[in-house]
Every structure is written in structure tokens, then in C-alpha cells.
Write an enzyme that holds these catalytic residues in place. Sequence first.
Site, PDB file in Angstrom:
ATOM      1  N   ASN A   8      -1.050  15.883  -3.854  1.00 19.43           N
ATOM      2  CA  ASN A   8      -1.715  14.583  -3.924  1.00 19.43           C
ATOM      3  C   ASN A   8      -2.977  14.691  -3.068  1.00 19.43           C
ATOM      4  OD1 ASN A   8      -2.543  11.961  -3.853  1.00 19.43           O
ATOM      5  ND2 ASN A   8      -0.560  11.108  -3.240  1.00 19.43           N
ATOM      6  N   ARG A  89      -1.304  14.879  -8.672  1.00 19.57           N
ATOM      7  CA  ARG A  89      -1.395  13.450  -8.942  1.00 19.57           C
ATOM      8  C   ARG A  89      -2.851  13.103  -9.264  1.00 19.57           C
ATOM      9  NH1 ARG A  89      -2.171   8.646  -4.800  1.00 19.57           N
ATOM     10  NH2 ARG A  89      -1.967   6.955  -6.277  1.00 19.57           N
ATOM     11  N   HIS A 178       0.539   3.048  -9.958  1.00 24.67           N
ATOM     12  CA  HIS A 178       1.888   3.297  -9.413  1.00 24.67           C
ATOM     13  C   HIS A 178       2.874   3.697 -10.516  1.00 24.67           C
ATOM     14  CE1 HIS A 178       1.024   0.252  -5.943  1.00 24.67           C
ATOM     15  NE2 HIS A 178       0.751   1.486  -5.544  1.00 24.67           N
ATOM     16  N   ARG A 239      -5.735  -5.803  -0.067  1.00 26.29           N
ATOM     17  CA  ARG A 239      -6.320  -6.260  -1.339  1.00 26.29           C
ATOM     18  C   ARG A 239      -5.893  -7.691  -1.643  1.00 26.29           C
ATOM     19  NH1 ARG A 239      -4.058  -1.264  -4.001  1.00 26.29           N
ATOM     20  NH2 ARG A 239      -5.509   0.394  -3.425  1.00 26.29           N
ATOM     21  N   GLU A 383       7.697   9.742  -5.850  1.00 24.36           N
ATOM     22  CA  GLU A 383       6.677  10.064  -6.841  1.00 24.36           C
ATOM     23  C   GLU A 383       6.507  11.573  -7.003  1.00 24.36           C
ATOM     24  OE1 GLU A 383       4.498   6.898  -4.595  1.00 24.36           O
ATOM     25  OE2 GLU A 383       3.367   6.775  -6.453  1.00 24.36           O
TER      26      GLU A 383
END
Length: 396
Positions: A8, A89, A178, A239, A383
Site C-alpha cells: 500500500n 492497493r 474502501h 471530512r 484489506e
Amino acid sequence: MSKTIAINAGSSSLKFTLYEMPSEEEIASGIIERVGLKDSVFTTKYNGEKYKVVKDINNHEIAIQMVLDKLIELKVIENYEEITGVGHRVVAGGEIFKDSALITDEVITQIENLAEFAPLHNPANATGIKAFKKLLPTITSVAVFDTSFHAAMPKENYLYSIPMSYYEDFSARKYGAHGTSHKYVSERAAEMLGKPLEDLKLITCHLGNGGSITAVEGGKSVDTSMGFTPLAGITMGTRSGDIDASILPFLMKKLGLSDINEMIYILNNKSGLLGLSDISSDMRDVEEAAEAGNEQAQTALDIFYNRVQKYIGQYFALLNGADAIVFTAGIGENSPETRQIIIDGINWFGAEIDEEANKVRGKERIISTPDSKVKVLLIPTDEEIVIARDVERLRK
Ligand code: AMP
């Protein structure tokens, strides 16, 4: 047996997890932070030990070289060739990548061209891919996209109510994010419930620093709370989540801003729990302040719960009922209070938390009462394993 590494790569970081496949045993993992800056920090975890190095690491290629050399030094591998697969990723797959893809030069170019959809992430992801390709040119190399899981969404859920030509000409639509996390917890939920995924309707809540909620039917994403970018949906660490676009020119005028990007920066980086509480983007800090009597922190929490509840309610309607609600990611896995408050407030839908079972952090468990019509599950996300599995699935 083969070893597969999940990568990642961020703009200044690189995370990795090395697996023995197909047993899926996690052998080693680590992170390099501050790549390209002074005093980069390289941490490796192996055999229950942590190894830390602080030195300048100028770019991703050097970072990857260091990872591989560290694995040799620790005798995790004898040579580079022992690693036979790598999964990267990638944040934005646009409309091109509806599934993970074997990496070719064309795929790298496509990932770079999708930078418009994820300006901070895709270029960094591509840098990681190229650096790895240089060092290990012959191994199976796969790109796993955050957006692919949502590629199944029907158009009534991914289209915005704006002129159709903006979608047709510019691919302006909802993509979500996600995806690997929502996919992983959906599959685990089916296993925990002992039912085929194809028969289940799930509402998966990834509540971390970034947060998104997905309606999953028959193992496919039907709708998700994030949008064209991860800015949309629920209140997050920094956010704003959903907001009326008309407030942007209004605020820009009041704040004396002339560049829309400055406003978008505020919505991405200065809003959410941080902006509301004026304390922190970190749920633990906000919970602590609220507990100590800080009203503004309590308001931030109330808004967070409220947005999650409203999305869950929306998805109950969209799916016409659900078998289970799943909580995952930093907040979802570790905050029993958050889970309890969210579910208690929507128990009309038939979900009831078992207070005792809910007293748990970071462990897979059914946390609803035995009689609860809608099950509530806590599933720590993974993940990286989704990435490693996709390398095996696409291996030629
Ligand atoms: P993630 O992005 O998945 O790493 O999640 C980060 C978020 O999880 C931050 O807001 C943390 O405050 C939150 N988190 C981690 N541990 C806890 C905890 N024990 N209680 C509440 N929130 C937590």
C-alpha cells in the site's frame, strides 16, 4: 507454497504485509513513513518483534529495496525470488477496472491517467508499482482497486442527478471507496452467520478515520456512502461528508477565498469530527472530551452517530430489509459506545445490541442479542489479505 506481498504505497509512505500462500499465514509486515523526507522511519514486525530504523529514504524504489533487504537480513526470505507475487492497493479504478488486474505497462498508464479521480493517491500507487517492477520484474503483479467492489452498483445509485452528458462525456459519477474492506467483512459475515453470501442483505459500516457505509446484496455492493471521491457520505475524522454544494460559493465569499480547491481542502482536512469539535479528528480524543463535559465534543459525536444512523436507515429502505449490520475499522472495531448508541437509536428496524457481547474491542463476534431479528456483527477488517488473495486468483 509461495510468498505474496501486499503493498500500500502512499505519497510519503509504504506499507507491506508478507503472506505464505495459499495458507494465508501472515509472516511479516511493516511500514516506511516519511519517504522522500528527512529521517524516514522504517518499522518491521516479524516473529513478535519490532525492528525500527530511522534514516533518509529518498524514494519508493529505495524503500522497497530496504524492505526486501530487511526480509533477507531477518532470514524471512533467502532471496528476492522467494516472493512470487505482489498485490498493490490502488485507490481509483474509474470505470475501467471492475475487478483487480494483472499489471502491464498499459495498466500502469491507465492508473496514472486516473489520477484526475484521486490526485493524491493514484500517482503514489503507480510509483510503488513501478519501483517494485524494476526490482522484481518477473513476478505476478496485480493491482487491487478500492473502487472495484462498487463496480456492481446499478446506475440509479451511481448516477448523480446532473445532466446525463456529464456522465457520458466525463465519467462524472459515484465510485465509492474502501471496497476491499466492505468485500472482506461481507464474506466473513456470511461465514459467521453460516449462510451463503448470495442469500444475504448486509449493511457494512467501515468507521475509521475515513468512513463509509455500504449496502451489500448477494455479495455485491448496491450502494455506498462515499461518492465521486471519498469526501461524501458520513461525518469522518476530518471530512465533512454530504453537504449542499451551494454552501461552497457562500463560504468562499465570506472567507475571502478565490480558489475552489482551498474550499475542498477545508472540507477534506479541516471538517468532520475535527472541525465540529475543535479538538481532534481522533474519536478517542473526542469521546474523552465529551466525557469530561465538553459540549462541543458531544455535539460532534451526536452528529457522527446521526449520520451513520441515517445511512443505515437509508440502506434498510434500499435493500428492503437487511439480515445484518457489520461494524469494522478503527472506530467500528474499538468503540463499544459508538456501536451501542448507533444501534439503540434505530432498534425499530429489529436490531438489538447485547451489552455483554458488545464489551469487546477488535475481535470478531456477533454482538446482537440471540433474539435480534437483524444480527449485528463486529468484524476486524483485513484489506491486505483481500489483496494477497487476488494475486493468487489472477496468477497465470
Ligand atoms: P482507522 O482509520 O481504521 O485506523 O481508524 C482510526 C479511528 O479509530 C480514529 O478515529 C481512532 O480514534 C479510532 N479508534 C481507535 N481505537 C479506538 C478506541 N479504543 N475507541 C474509540 N475509537 C478508537
